[in-house]
Scaffold this motif. Structure first.
Motif, short mmCIF file in Angstrom:
data_model
loop_
_atom_site.label_atom_id
_atom_site.label_comp_id
_atom_site.label_asym_id
_atom_site.label_seq_id
_atom_site.Cartn_x
_atom_site.Cartn_y
_atom_site.Cartn_z
N ARG A 141 48.63 29.06 42.78
CA ARG A 141 48.31 29.48 41.41
C ARG A 141 47.13 30.44 41.35
O ARG A 141 47.11 31.34 40.52
CB ARG A 141 48.01 28.27 40.53
N PHE A 142 46.16 30.24 42.22
CA PHE A 142 44.95 31.07 42.23
C PHE A 142 44.96 31.97 43.45
O PHE A 142 45.45 31.59 44.52
CB PHE A 142 43.69 30.20 42.29
N THR A 143 44.38 33.16 43.28
CA THR A 143 44.25 34.10 44.39
C THR A 143 42.85 34.69 44.39
O THR A 143 42.39 35.21 43.36
CB THR A 143 45.27 35.24 44.28
N ILE A 144 42.19 34.60 45.52
CA ILE A 144 40.86 35.18 45.67
C ILE A 144 40.99 36.51 46.41
O ILE A 144 41.79 36.64 47.33
CB ILE A 144 39.90 34.22 46.41
N SER A 145 40.20 37.49 45.97
CA SER A 145 40.20 38.78 46.64
C SER A 145 38.80 39.38 46.56
O SER A 145 37.96 38.91 45.78
CB SER A 145 41.23 39.72 45.99
N ARG A 146 38.60 40.41 47.34
CA ARG A 146 37.27 40.99 47.41
C ARG A 146 37.37 42.50 47.50
O ARG A 146 38.22 43.03 48.22
CB ARG A 146 36.53 40.44 48.64
N GLU A 147 36.50 43.16 46.78
CA GLU A 147 36.41 44.61 46.81
C GLU A 147 35.09 44.96 47.46
O GLU A 147 34.03 44.87 46.83
CB GLU A 147 36.50 45.18 45.39
N LYS A 204 32.17 47.52 46.25
CA LYS A 204 31.44 47.09 45.06
C LYS A 204 30.86 45.69 45.23
O LYS A 204 30.23 45.18 44.31
CB LYS A 204 32.35 47.13 43.83
N ALA A 205 31.09 45.09 46.41
CA ALA A 205 30.61 43.73 46.64
C ALA A 205 31.01 42.82 45.50
O ALA A 205 30.19 42.07 44.96
CB ALA A 205 29.10 43.73 46.84
N THR A 206 32.25 42.90 45.11
CA THR A 206 32.76 42.09 44.01
C THR A 206 33.88 41.19 44.52
O THR A 206 34.73 41.62 45.30
CB THR A 206 33.31 43.00 42.90
N VAL A 207 33.84 39.95 44.08
CA VAL A 207 34.91 39.01 44.42
C VAL A 207 35.60 38.58 43.14
O VAL A 207 34.97 38.44 42.09
CB VAL A 207 34.35 37.79 45.20
N TYR A 208 36.91 38.45 43.21
CA TYR A 208 37.74 38.12 42.06
C TYR A 208 38.46 36.79 42.28
O TYR A 208 38.73 36.40 43.43
CB TYR A 208 38.78 39.20 41.82
N LEU A 209 38.78 36.15 41.19
CA LEU A 209 39.63 34.97 41.24
C LEU A 209 40.70 35.13 40.17
O LEU A 209 40.40 35.04 38.97
CB LEU A 209 38.83 33.68 41.02
N GLN A 210 41.90 35.43 40.60
CA GLN A 210 43.03 35.52 39.68
C GLN A 210 43.61 34.13 39.52
O GLN A 210 44.02 33.50 40.50
CB GLN A 210 44.10 36.48 40.23
#
Length: 114
Positions: free
Chosen positions: A65-71, A74-80
């Motif tokens: 259900r959740f997906t973690i990713s990183r850019e 920009k040193a940004t991490v996301y949680l979809q």
């Protein structure tokens, strides 16, 4: 001032989606580990998802259900977060590690209504 700033929380109905972001600023190095924790009312903080050089891992309760990713630039991490459930309601915190150094964001509230 070096800091992690989360955004993207809010109120959503069960079955809906949210995307959390955690932006790092002011740091002079690249984190080797970044992750998302959550803490529901009256419960301990738990690790939800993490991303590192070797890959990712997820708590059993959010797998699929959740997906973690990183850019990285920009040193940004996301949680979809998809297919949200009322039990996903919590304050979500970003954490970033650089070897023995660990940093936390201030948290963002996610509320899932039934």
């Amino acid at each position: 001032q070096a800091q992690l700033v989360e955004s993207g929380g809010g109120l959503v109905q069960a079955g809906g989606s949210l995307r959390l972001s955690c932006a790092a600023s002011g740091f002079r190095f690249s984190f080797n580990w970044m992750g998302w924790y959550r803490q529901a009312a009256g419960k301990e903080r738990e690790l939800v998802a993490a991303i590192f050089s070797g890959g990712t891992n997820y708590a059993d309760s959010v797998k699929g259900r959740f997906t973690i990713s990183r850019e990285n630039p920009k040193a940004t991490v996301y949680l979809q977060m998809n297919s949200l459930k009322p039990e996903d309601t919590a304050v979500y915190y970003c954490r970033a590690n650089y070897y023995s150094q660990s940093y936390w964001g201030q948290g963002t509230q996610v509320t899932v209504s039934s």
